[in-house]
Design an enzyme around this catalytic site. Sequence first.
Site, PDB file in Angstrom:
ATOM      1  N   ASP A 139       0.857  -1.179   0.000  1.00  0.00           N
ATOM      2  CA  ASP A 139       0.000   0.000   0.000  1.00  0.00           C
ATOM      3  C   ASP A 139       0.896   1.232   0.000  1.00  0.00           C
ATOM      4  O   ASP A 139       1.504   1.565   1.012  1.00  0.00           O
ATOM      5  CB  ASP A 139      -0.897   0.025   1.244  1.00  0.00           C
ATOM      6  N   LYS A 162      -6.817   3.167  -3.443  1.00  0.00           N
ATOM      7  CA  LYS A 162      -7.282   3.161  -2.061  1.00  0.00           C
ATOM      8  C   LYS A 162      -7.517   4.595  -1.614  1.00  0.00           C
ATOM      9  O   LYS A 162      -6.757   5.490  -1.972  1.00  0.00           O
ATOM     10  CB  LYS A 162      -6.208   2.470  -1.209  1.00  0.00           C
ATOM     11  N   LYS A 170     -10.258   0.201  -2.708  1.00  0.00           N
ATOM     12  CA  LYS A 170     -10.244  -0.056  -1.280  1.00  0.00           C
ATOM     13  C   LYS A 170     -10.505   1.221  -0.497  1.00  0.00           C
ATOM     14  O   LYS A 170      -9.626   2.068  -0.381  1.00  0.00           O
ATOM     15  CB  LYS A 170      -8.881  -0.650  -0.877  1.00  0.00           C
TER      16      LYS A 170
END
Lengths: 317, 288
Positions: free
Chosen positions: A154, A217, A253
């Site tokens: 991430d 995300k 996400k």
Amino acid sequence: MTTPLAAAKFDGVASSPSTLRAFLHGLPGVDRVGADARAAMLGTRSIKTTAKKQAIDTAIAMVDLTTLEGADTPGKVRAMCAKAVRPDPTDASVPPVAAVCVYPDLVATAVEALAGSGVKVASVATSFPSGRSSLEVKTAETRLAVAAGAAEIDMVIDRGAFLAGDYLKVYEEIVATKEACGEAHLKVILETGELATYDNVRRASWLAMIAGADFIKTSTGKVSPAATLPVTLVMLEAVRDFLAVTGRKVGVKPAGGIRTTKDAIKYLVLVNETAGPDWLHPDWFRLGASSLLNDLLMQRQKMATGRYAGPDYFTLD
Amino acid sequence: MSERLAVRKTYKLFIGGAFPRSESGRSYEVTSSKGDFLANAARASRKDARDAVVAARKAFPGWSGATAYNRGQILYRIAEMLEGRRAQFVAEITAVGGVGAKQAGDMVDATVDRLVWYAGWSDKIGAVVGSANPVAGPYFNLSSPEPTGVVAVIAPQTGPLLGLVSAIAPVIVTGNTCVVVACERVPLPAITLAEVLATSDLPGGVVNILTGSAAEIAPWLAGHMDVNGIDLTGADAELAVTCEELAAENLKRVLRPPAGPVDWLAEPGIGRMTAFLETKTVWHPIGV
């Protein structure tokens, strides 16, 4: 829509700051009021009984169980991994979560604890959460996490560069990080709470996808507001359109601020109605959360036993 | 000069220090004993009860962690605020019928006195039911009362104000927080009491008041795994049995309904306080 043509189009896009800027600013603007209203409207859908049960299990399987605190210890990570594999020790029918998300130095601990369980290990990298460092440091951190066994990375984008209009710098960082990831999946954190407008969210989404993101995300969870329904709606529209143009599917996400089952189900409705049911799978949609899991388990138990569950009967995070 | 428009009060629930309508949107007519319309009250659903338990749980650490002295001061403050609303309570009690203004006034006065009485107990109950125990070893051995947690209170069906306060005060003075299901027939004093509580420095969520059917809501509270005790004073025999069975699942402390009619004017004793207290015993080595 032919894929080679689209790919060719995107090849040229990042060739210079001006072409990239022209492309991103050429994206249609987001109707802010419309996006807010649509997200609010979808949030009122009533999901009950068997549908709710299915939604809860789907949501549990999509959770990226996260701990990103300065006070994280190997013991805490191991405890969280045990919970990730078997969220409710009293009920074997509860599915395991999708992944566990930790800082790079704790990846090895998580990998060891999750060996053979099927639960993936995700690691934040690139000077999370601010992204304030040199490219060398960021890619080195990414390699470190991947070497330790992280299956997903991430990364955060450089919001300062993005807001200053230096899109090419952001693009190149994502490309470099993607390369450093190797086999690992790359999730790109846009930190929408700092992007100010939905137009910027759409631009950042496309920028990340063109640069090779496997997931986009919303947030680090360190900035308020974190994930919101309208922002996720804009991002879901982006991945849907990106698939139509390029034939490549990208996941979404939302992370941060999703604490209740009700919230989680709203997100599932949003996915189903925006990107489509194809995205309703842990490979394509994740919920970054920590306290959400307990609420999902409590709701699940309420549905199974007919009595309201209490937090005393679930582990502390 | 035109006639003034009547400004009628909306009676709502009291959850977490706020006054929401019922989540279900339902209401019911409150009438006097002769059948005259008095007001519409909210008819709480199980989800309102669930929200109230969440609010009570959230308020528990702060309230139970406050000093006994502070809790006593706040109870005394409630008495002060209630005194100032005397006329309103008298009007609401007499409107229901069956009670004269003089008698209603006495009831309100007794309610104020009851709060003052319980306020005084806040820092004394520990001395009465706690103890320093002699043990065969080099230890200080101390037993002290601790609040149970979140307590559901099914308010008495008699004494819409005095009975209600006589049920709430002993629960909260020791540090518990509570979810109260008000008397279904006479709920208006309960909601006015909520307005008193909201202006008495009582932290939001310590007392939550629901109006509606006890038969509908009580079983959900009795079965709730995050409720630690239940006072069944206002439940009829059948409901009390159902609730006690449900309460067994997580071993709630249960205060059974009284066998006969209760004289709320009589001195209550400490039974209602000790019903929702637990004893913590600490062994502390001497001379280390």
